[in-house]
Design a protein around this motif. Structure first.
Motif, PDB file in Angstrom:
ATOM      1  N   PHE A 127     -35.435  21.536   9.322  1.00  0.00           N
ATOM      2  CA  PHE A 127     -35.218  20.176   8.839  1.00  0.00           C
ATOM      3  C   PHE A 127     -34.510  20.146   7.482  1.00  0.00           C
ATOM      4  CE2 PHE A 127     -38.878  19.865  11.743  1.00  0.00           C
ATOM      5  CZ  PHE A 127     -38.305  19.027  12.688  1.00  0.00           C
ATOM      6  N   PHE A 128     -34.361  21.302   6.893  1.00  0.00           N
ATOM      7  CA  PHE A 128     -33.572  21.437   5.672  1.00  0.00           C
ATOM      8  C   PHE A 128     -32.204  22.055   5.979  1.00  0.00           C
ATOM      9  CE2 PHE A 128     -37.898  21.003   4.394  1.00  0.00           C
ATOM     10  CZ  PHE A 128     -37.872  20.321   3.186  1.00  0.00           C
ATOM     11  N   GLY A 129     -31.862  22.076   7.269  1.00  0.00           N
ATOM     12  CA  GLY A 129     -30.545  22.535   7.690  1.00  0.00           C
ATOM     13  C   GLY A 129     -30.434  24.020   7.940  1.00  0.00           C
ATOM     14  N   GLU A 130     -31.515  24.771   7.726  1.00  0.00           N
ATOM     15  CA  GLU A 130     -31.455  26.227   7.824  1.00  0.00           C
ATOM     16  C   GLU A 130     -31.184  26.672   9.260  1.00  0.00           C
ATOM     17  OE1 GLU A 130     -31.578  29.801   5.611  1.00  0.00           O
ATOM     18  OE2 GLU A 130     -31.697  27.717   4.976  1.00  0.00           O
ATOM     19  N   GLY A 131     -30.111  27.445   9.434  1.00  0.00           N
ATOM     20  CA  GLY A 131     -29.818  28.042  10.722  1.00  0.00           C
ATOM     21  C   GLY A 131     -29.089  27.164  11.711  1.00  0.00           C
ATOM     22  N   LEU A 132     -28.858  25.905  11.375  1.00  0.00           N
ATOM     23  CA  LEU A 132     -28.201  24.992  12.316  1.00  0.00           C
ATOM     24  C   LEU A 132     -26.721  25.339  12.487  1.00  0.00           C
ATOM     25  CD1 LEU A 132     -29.768  21.580  11.250  1.00  0.00           C
ATOM     26  CD2 LEU A 132     -30.221  22.844  13.364  1.00  0.00           C
ATOM     27  N   ASN A 133     -26.214  25.164  13.684  1.00  0.00           N
ATOM     28  CA  ASN A 133     -24.812  25.427  13.994  1.00  0.00           C
ATOM     29  C   ASN A 133     -24.026  24.123  13.864  1.00  0.00           C
ATOM     30  OD1 ASN A 133     -25.193  28.238  14.845  1.00  0.00           O
ATOM     31  ND2 ASN A 133     -26.361  27.344  16.528  1.00  0.00           N
ATOM     32  N   ALA A 134     -23.694  23.764  12.652  1.00  0.00           N
ATOM     33  CA  ALA A 134     -23.030  22.484  12.401  1.00  0.00           C
ATOM     34  C   ALA A 134     -22.019  22.613  11.269  1.00  0.00           C
ATOM     35  CB  ALA A 134     -24.058  21.411  12.056  1.00  0.00           C
ATOM     36  N   ASP A 135     -20.914  21.901  11.418  1.00  0.00           N
ATOM     37  CA  ASP A 135     -19.918  21.875  10.353  1.00  0.00           C
ATOM     38  C   ASP A 135     -20.355  20.991   9.197  1.00  0.00           C
ATOM     39  OD1 ASP A 135     -18.260  23.504  11.881  1.00  0.00           O
ATOM     40  OD2 ASP A 135     -17.300  21.796  12.859  1.00  0.00           O
ATOM     41  N   ARG A 136     -21.193  20.005   9.505  1.00  0.00           N
ATOM     42  CA  ARG A 136     -21.593  19.032   8.486  1.00  0.00           C
ATOM     43  C   ARG A 136     -23.058  18.677   8.671  1.00  0.00           C
ATOM     44  NH1 ARG A 136     -18.139  13.596   7.246  1.00  0.00           N
ATOM     45  NH2 ARG A 136     -16.574  15.224   7.037  1.00  0.00           N
ATOM     46  N   LEU A 137     -23.807  18.606   7.567  1.00  0.00           N
ATOM     47  CA  LEU A 137     -25.201  18.187   7.581  1.00  0.00           C
ATOM     48  C   LEU A 137     -25.323  16.846   6.879  1.00  0.00           C
ATOM     49  CD1 LEU A 137     -26.976  21.546   6.610  1.00  0.00           C
ATOM     50  CD2 LEU A 137     -26.760  20.558   8.893  1.00  0.00           C
ATOM     51  N   VAL A 138     -26.003  15.923   7.522  1.00  0.00           N
ATOM     52  CA  VAL A 138     -26.182  14.567   6.997  1.00  0.00           C
ATOM     53  C   VAL A 138     -27.650  14.194   7.154  1.00  0.00           C
ATOM     54  CG1 VAL A 138     -25.618  12.123   7.389  1.00  0.00           C
ATOM     55  CG2 VAL A 138     -23.827  13.871   7.589  1.00  0.00           C
ATOM     56  N   ARG A 163     -26.728  21.607   0.108  1.00  0.00           N
ATOM     57  CA  ARG A 163     -25.638  21.943   1.012  1.00  0.00           C
ATOM     58  C   ARG A 163     -25.280  20.797   1.958  1.00  0.00           C
ATOM     59  NH1 ARG A 163     -27.861  27.484   3.475  1.00  0.00           N
ATOM     60  NH2 ARG A 163     -29.585  26.065   3.899  1.00  0.00           N
ATOM     61  N   PHE A 164     -26.065  19.717   1.930  1.00  0.00           N
ATOM     62  CA  PHE A 164     -25.782  18.585   2.815  1.00  0.00           C
ATOM     63  C   PHE A 164     -24.501  17.890   2.368  1.00  0.00           C
ATOM     64  CE2 PHE A 164     -29.739  19.540   4.498  1.00  0.00           C
ATOM     65  CZ  PHE A 164     -30.155  18.643   5.453  1.00  0.00           C
ATOM     66  N   HIS A 165     -23.718  17.457   3.332  1.00  0.00           N
ATOM     67  CA  HIS A 165     -22.500  16.720   3.027  1.00  0.00           C
ATOM     68  C   HIS A 165     -22.828  15.322   2.513  1.00  0.00           C
ATOM     69  CE1 HIS A 165     -18.233  15.648   3.450  1.00  0.00           C
ATOM     70  NE2 HIS A 165     -18.684  14.482   3.867  1.00  0.00           N
ATOM     71  N   ALA A 166     -23.865  14.703   3.059  1.00  0.00           N
ATOM     72  CA  ALA A 166     -24.252  13.344   2.658  1.00  0.00           C
ATOM     73  C   ALA A 166     -25.750  13.185   2.839  1.00  0.00           C
ATOM     74  CB  ALA A 166     -23.502  12.306   3.487  1.00  0.00           C
ATOM     75  N   LEU A 167     -26.391  12.541   1.872  1.00  0.00           N
ATOM     76  CA  LEU A 167     -27.835  12.335   1.887  1.00  0.00           C
ATOM     77  C   LEU A 167     -28.160  10.849   1.790  1.00  0.00           C
ATOM     78  CD1 LEU A 167     -28.902  15.135  -0.616  1.00  0.00           C
ATOM     79  CD2 LEU A 167     -29.512  15.088   1.807  1.00  0.00           C
ATOM     80  N   SER A 168     -29.113  10.408   2.598  1.00  0.00           N
ATOM     81  CA  SER A 168     -29.692   9.073   2.439  1.00  0.00           C
ATOM     82  C   SER A 168     -31.170   9.176   2.793  1.00  0.00           C
ATOM     83  CB  SER A 168     -28.999   8.046   3.338  1.00  0.00           C
ATOM     84  OG  SER A 168     -29.269   8.297   4.708  1.00  0.00           O
TER      85      SER A 168
END
Length: 388
Positions: A127-138, A163-168
């Motif tokens: 849930f903190f983006g670790e290990g995800l296969n994604a170009d962008r984390l939002v 490292r997230f591209h955008a946070l809300s």
């Protein structure tokens, strides 16, 4: 051109109406925006066992009477079937995000995905983006739940969120937790503005996509819960009833609240219908309500009495007057939602007069539709930038 592939990462398999509906509204809302969106179907036997235990004993340490188990079992099966019907990725282990599919972007949130006090999801690095296969984390409408900002956040987790591209987020407590990131990103965003560079075309690396709601300089943007951001996903249909009824949604209500609600119900000739959980105060029980039943019962109710976040959300979605006795666990969730929409007085406390209680259950403010429209516009602006 092929649609961009977007994954939605949330607590979609929680045995909870709100978890189901916010996951469905977010994924279907993104699909309506032309994105090829699906929910990342993370699985864990440990989590599933804890969810099942909680489904049948939701009020521990106070034990649920065995006579309610059959209805709770029907509710659980209905929620599992409803989740299975959503657009899902191939299943993969919660603890091995590298086995998830590849996405252009992953949208994390619409729940307390960063709550370090969550009894079984706490500290799950996915849930903190670790290990995800994604170009962008939002993140969209993410929350730290009842982990108070005063308790801080370990730099280990903060660096992952950096490292997230955008946070809300969906509440002020979560925004306060991310204050170090908002300071960095606001400085970057202002520098880009001064050079005349669009945030959507910024230099490589994370940048802050702002919601554009008049609060840009206050840090990470607050956005609407998906059930209010994409209300078209939720049918308007209301349950038919020959009697006037109010919905009771939640459990472990304080004694003063149930006593006051009973006085109001008796004075107004209103039957109390509990949804999803046993409640001794109720005249009728719909413990086994399906997710669709949950929505239609609230839509057809005279009013809603709750201590749950999505009790408030669905009352607002269906324009039903409501009162909420916010528990310490859920206060961060509900107080900012109600404040933003001019509904702060609907959070009642011990000492609220019977007259004020009745007034709150009679109508919602006339300016609520305009406030909702403004918040939807702001949240849409965030999504436009974050997923450009």
């Amino acid at each position: 051109m092929a649609s961009r592939k977007v994954g939605v990462l949330t607590f979609h398999r929680s045995i909870n109406y709100g978890s189901y509906w916010q996951a469905r509204c977010l994924v279907e809302g993104l699909r309506a925006r032309g994105l090829d969106a699906e929910i990342l179907d993370h699985r864990s036997r440990r989590v599933e066992w804890r969810e099942a235990r909680n489904a049948f004993q939701p009020t521990l340490p106070v034990r649920t009477a065995p006579r309610h188990f059959a209805a709770l079992g029907r509710k659980t099966r209905a929620l599992i079937a409803a989740v299975d019907a959503l657009p899902l990725s191939p299943p993969f282990p919660l603890e091995d995000a590298a086995r998830s599919p590849r996405y252009d972007a992953v949208v994390i949130g619409s729940d307390e995905v960063w709550n370090f006090r969550h009894p079984w999801y706490s500290g799950a690095s996915i849930f903190f983006g670790e290990g995800l296969n994604a170009d962008r984390l939002v993140s969209y409408a993410a929350s730290f739940g009842n982990h108070d900002a005063a308790d801080g956040i370990d730099p280990h987790w903060l660096e992952r969120l950096r490292r997230f591209h955008a946070l809300s987020v969906r509440d002020e407590n979560s925004r306060a937790m991310l204050a170090p990131l908002s300071s960095d990103r606001l400085s970057f965003a202002r520098a880009e503005r001064s050079r005349g560079t669009s945030l959507g075309q910024a230099a490589p690396g994370p940048s802050l996509e702002l919601a554009g709601n008049g609060r840009e300089d206050s840090g990470i943007p607050l956005v609407l819960d998906p059930c209010l951001q994409f209300p078209q996903v939720i049918p308007d249909a209301a349950a038919r009833s020959d009697t006037r009824y109010a919905v009771v949604y939640g459990h472990s209500f304080p004694d003063w609240f149930t006593a006051q609600l009973r006085r109001w119900a008796d004075a107004t000739g209103t039957r109390l219908v509990t949804i999803g959980y046993p409640n001794p105060i109720a005249d009728d029980e719909r413990i086994d309500a399906t997710p669709a039943d949950f929505s239609t019962l609230i839509a057809g109710a005279t009013a809603v009495a709750t201590n749950f976040f999505h009790g408030c959300v669905f009352a607002i979605r269906h324009a039903r007057p409501f009162v909420c006795a916010a528990s310490p666990y859920r206060r961060n969730k509900v107080q900012d939602l109600t404040r933003a929409l001019g509904l702060g007085d609907h959070l009642v406390e011990d000492g609220t007069s019977d007259a004020a209680f009745a007034h709150l259950l009679a109508a919602l403010p006339t300016d609520l539709p305009a406030r909702l429209a403004a918040e939807r516009t702001a949240s849409s602006r965030f999504l436009d930038h974050a997923l450009a």
